[in-house]
Write a protein that holds these residues in place. Structure first.
Motif, mmCIF file in Angstrom:
data_model
loop_
_atom_site.group_PDB
_atom_site.id
_atom_site.type_symbol
_atom_site.label_atom_id
_atom_site.label_comp_id
_atom_site.label_asym_id
_atom_site.label_seq_id
_atom_site.Cartn_x
_atom_site.Cartn_y
_atom_site.Cartn_z
ATOM 1 N N ASP A 27 0.804 -1.292 -0.071
ATOM 2 C CA ASP A 27 -0.005 0.099 0.190
ATOM 3 C C ASP A 27 1.009 1.323 0.067
ATOM 4 O O ASP A 27 0.438 2.311 -0.692
ATOM 5 N N LEU A 28 1.920 1.310 0.742
ATOM 6 C CA LEU A 28 3.092 2.446 0.726
ATOM 7 C C LEU A 28 3.477 2.605 -0.749
ATOM 8 O O LEU A 28 3.331 3.859 -1.218
ATOM 9 N N LEU A 29 3.758 1.536 -1.437
ATOM 10 C CA LEU A 29 4.294 1.641 -2.784
ATOM 11 C C LEU A 29 3.202 2.063 -3.876
ATOM 12 O O LEU A 29 3.534 3.184 -4.549
ATOM 13 N N ARG A 30 2.316 1.613 -3.581
ATOM 14 C CA ARG A 30 1.022 1.942 -4.664
ATOM 15 C C ARG A 30 0.194 3.160 -4.376
ATOM 16 O O ARG A 30 0.258 4.093 -5.244
ATOM 17 N N ASP A 31 0.067 3.454 -2.969
ATOM 18 C CA ASP A 31 -0.892 4.733 -2.702
ATOM 19 C C ASP A 31 -0.132 5.792 -2.319
ATOM 20 O O ASP A 31 -0.322 6.962 -2.696
ATOM 21 N N GLN A 39 1.458 -5.311 -8.008
ATOM 22 C CA GLN A 39 -0.011 -5.438 -8.447
ATOM 23 C C GLN A 39 -0.509 -6.027 -6.837
ATOM 24 O O GLN A 39 -0.101 -6.849 -6.412
ATOM 25 N N LYS A 40 -1.641 -5.579 -6.577
ATOM 26 C CA LYS A 40 -2.405 -6.125 -5.434
ATOM 27 C C LYS A 40 -3.219 -7.346 -6.080
ATOM 28 O O LYS A 40 -4.361 -7.052 -6.804
ATOM 29 N N GLY A 41 -2.961 -8.610 -5.645
ATOM 30 C CA GLY A 41 -3.900 -9.590 -6.120
ATOM 31 C C GLY A 41 -4.777 -10.040 -4.911
ATOM 32 O O GLY A 41 -5.677 -9.529 -4.798
ATOM 33 N N THR A 51 5.099 -9.203 -5.553
ATOM 34 C CA THR A 51 6.429 -9.597 -5.414
ATOM 35 C C THR A 51 7.199 -8.312 -5.713
ATOM 36 O O THR A 51 7.190 -7.664 -6.819
ATOM 37 N N VAL A 52 8.039 -8.033 -4.623
ATOM 38 C CA VAL A 52 9.259 -6.989 -5.026
ATOM 39 C C VAL A 52 10.419 -7.308 -4.395
ATOM 40 O O VAL A 52 10.567 -8.660 -3.812
ATOM 41 N N HIS A 53 11.548 -6.648 -4.478
ATOM 42 C CA HIS A 53 12.897 -7.156 -3.817
ATOM 43 C C HIS A 53 13.119 -6.273 -2.838
ATOM 44 O O HIS A 53 12.957 -4.995 -2.858
ATOM 45 N N LEU A 54 13.394 -6.827 -1.645
ATOM 46 C CA LEU A 54 13.882 -5.897 -0.567
ATOM 47 C C LEU A 54 15.385 -6.662 -0.248
ATOM 48 O O LEU A 54 15.977 -7.753 -0.036
ATOM 49 N N ASP A 55 16.465 -5.394 -0.560
ATOM 50 C CA ASP A 55 17.591 -5.795 -0.459
ATOM 51 C C ASP A 55 18.198 -6.866 -1.516
ATOM 52 O O ASP A 55 18.973 -8.007 -0.981
ATOM 53 N N GLN A 100 -0.666 -13.083 -20.321
ATOM 54 C CA GLN A 100 -1.968 -12.996 -21.105
ATOM 55 C C GLN A 100 -2.789 -11.715 -20.506
ATOM 56 O O GLN A 100 -2.682 -10.627 -20.872
ATOM 57 N N CYS A 101 -3.517 -11.904 -19.354
ATOM 58 C CA CYS A 101 -3.807 -10.729 -19.022
ATOM 59 C C CYS A 101 -2.975 -9.548 -18.259
ATOM 60 O O CYS A 101 -3.484 -8.572 -18.273
ATOM 61 N N GLY A 102 -2.054 -10.169 -17.697
ATOM 62 C CA GLY A 102 -1.030 -9.190 -17.091
ATOM 63 C C GLY A 102 -1.127 -9.077 -15.551
ATOM 64 O O GLY A 102 -0.132 -8.286 -15.025
ATOM 65 N N ALA A 103 -2.171 -9.405 -14.955
ATOM 66 C CA ALA A 103 -2.204 -9.121 -13.651
ATOM 67 C C ALA A 103 -1.145 -9.876 -12.759
ATOM 68 O O ALA A 103 -0.879 -9.280 -11.765
ATOM 69 N N CYS A 104 -0.461 -10.986 -13.337
ATOM 70 C CA CYS A 104 0.788 -11.508 -12.527
ATOM 71 C C CYS A 104 1.995 -11.231 -13.000
ATOM 72 O O CYS A 104 3.059 -11.522 -12.339
ATOM 73 N N THR A 105 1.979 -10.650 -14.198
ATOM 74 C CA THR A 105 3.241 -10.290 -14.722
ATOM 75 C C THR A 105 4.298 -9.630 -14.161
ATOM 76 O O THR A 105 5.438 -10.081 -14.012
ATOM 77 N N ALA A 106 4.069 -8.522 -13.488
ATOM 78 C CA ALA A 106 5.197 -7.910 -12.584
ATOM 79 C C ALA A 106 5.602 -8.740 -11.494
ATOM 80 O O ALA A 106 6.849 -8.656 -11.304
ATOM 81 N N GLY A 107 4.800 -9.464 -10.871
ATOM 82 C CA GLY A 107 5.323 -10.273 -9.809
ATOM 83 C C GLY A 107 6.071 -11.439 -10.129
ATOM 84 O O GLY A 107 7.050 -11.807 -9.709
ATOM 85 N N GLN A 108 5.490 -12.090 -11.653
ATOM 86 C CA GLN A 108 6.325 -13.001 -12.195
ATOM 87 C C GLN A 108 7.850 -12.559 -12.430
ATOM 88 O O GLN A 108 8.645 -13.306 -12.549
ATOM 89 N N VAL A 109 7.808 -11.445 -13.089
ATOM 90 C CA VAL A 109 8.982 -10.753 -13.563
ATOM 91 C C VAL A 109 10.007 -10.677 -12.407
ATOM 92 O O VAL A 109 11.222 -11.157 -12.328
#
Length: 163
Positions: A27-31, A39-41, A51-55, A100-109
């Motif tokens: 929520d900090l990142l998005r809002d 993405q918020k799934g 999914t993000v990277h922390l350090d 395909q729809c892209g909802a998971c793509t950022a987390g997958q990448v």
């Protein structure tokens, strides 16, 4: 409600943000920072879309409190490549049509980028296992595996470009 300041680096930029101590990093990142690529799934840590990277390590941002990022470096999908110079994993996802729809793509990448930092040349089974926390509702799994293998230089797409 308890509030505190959080000092963190996001995609190389320093930020100090006043947050409720119960606020998630997602929520900090998005809002608060406007980084909506994460993405918020499910908001329960079950799908991996956030999914993000922390350090440099994979982290589910919906299960990470913003205060836990204090003093740490956070990398989001916006921080791994640009429109002119995509990260090799992003390019492989495009080349292998791994979304395909892209909802998971950022987390997958983001998960794939971390996976390739952890394992230099993974095999298909290893990729499936290490990406198992990222769900794709469209079922693009075979292409996602192909993309990760291609980015690692060990998949069919990589072999085709080397020929």
């Amino acid at each position: 409600m308890s509030r505190t300041s959080v000092n963190l680096t996001v995609n190389g930029d320093q930020h100090v943000v006043e947050v409720d101590t119960r606020r998630s990093l997602l929520d900090l990142l998005r809002d608060d920072l406007g980084l909506t690529g994460t993405q918020k799934g499910c908001d329960q840590g079950a799908c991996g879309a956030c999914t993000v990277h922390l350090d440099g390590r994979r982290r589910l941002s919906c299960l990470t409190l913003a205060v836990q990022a204090e003093g740490h470096a956070v990398t989001t999908i916006e921080g791994i490549g640009t429109g002119d110079a995509l990260h090799p994993v992003q390019q492989a996802f495009l080349d292998c049509d791994a979304f395909q729809c892209g909802a998971c793509t950022a987390g997958q990448v983001m998960s794939a980028v971390a996976l390739l930092d952890e394992v230099e040349r993974p095999g298909a089974e290893e990729v499936r296992e290490l990406m198992s926390g990222n769900l794709c509702r469209c079922g693009a799994y075979p292409r996602i595996v192909d993309a990760v293998l291609a980015a690692a230089g060990s998949g069919p797409a990589a072999a085709a470009t080397e020929a």
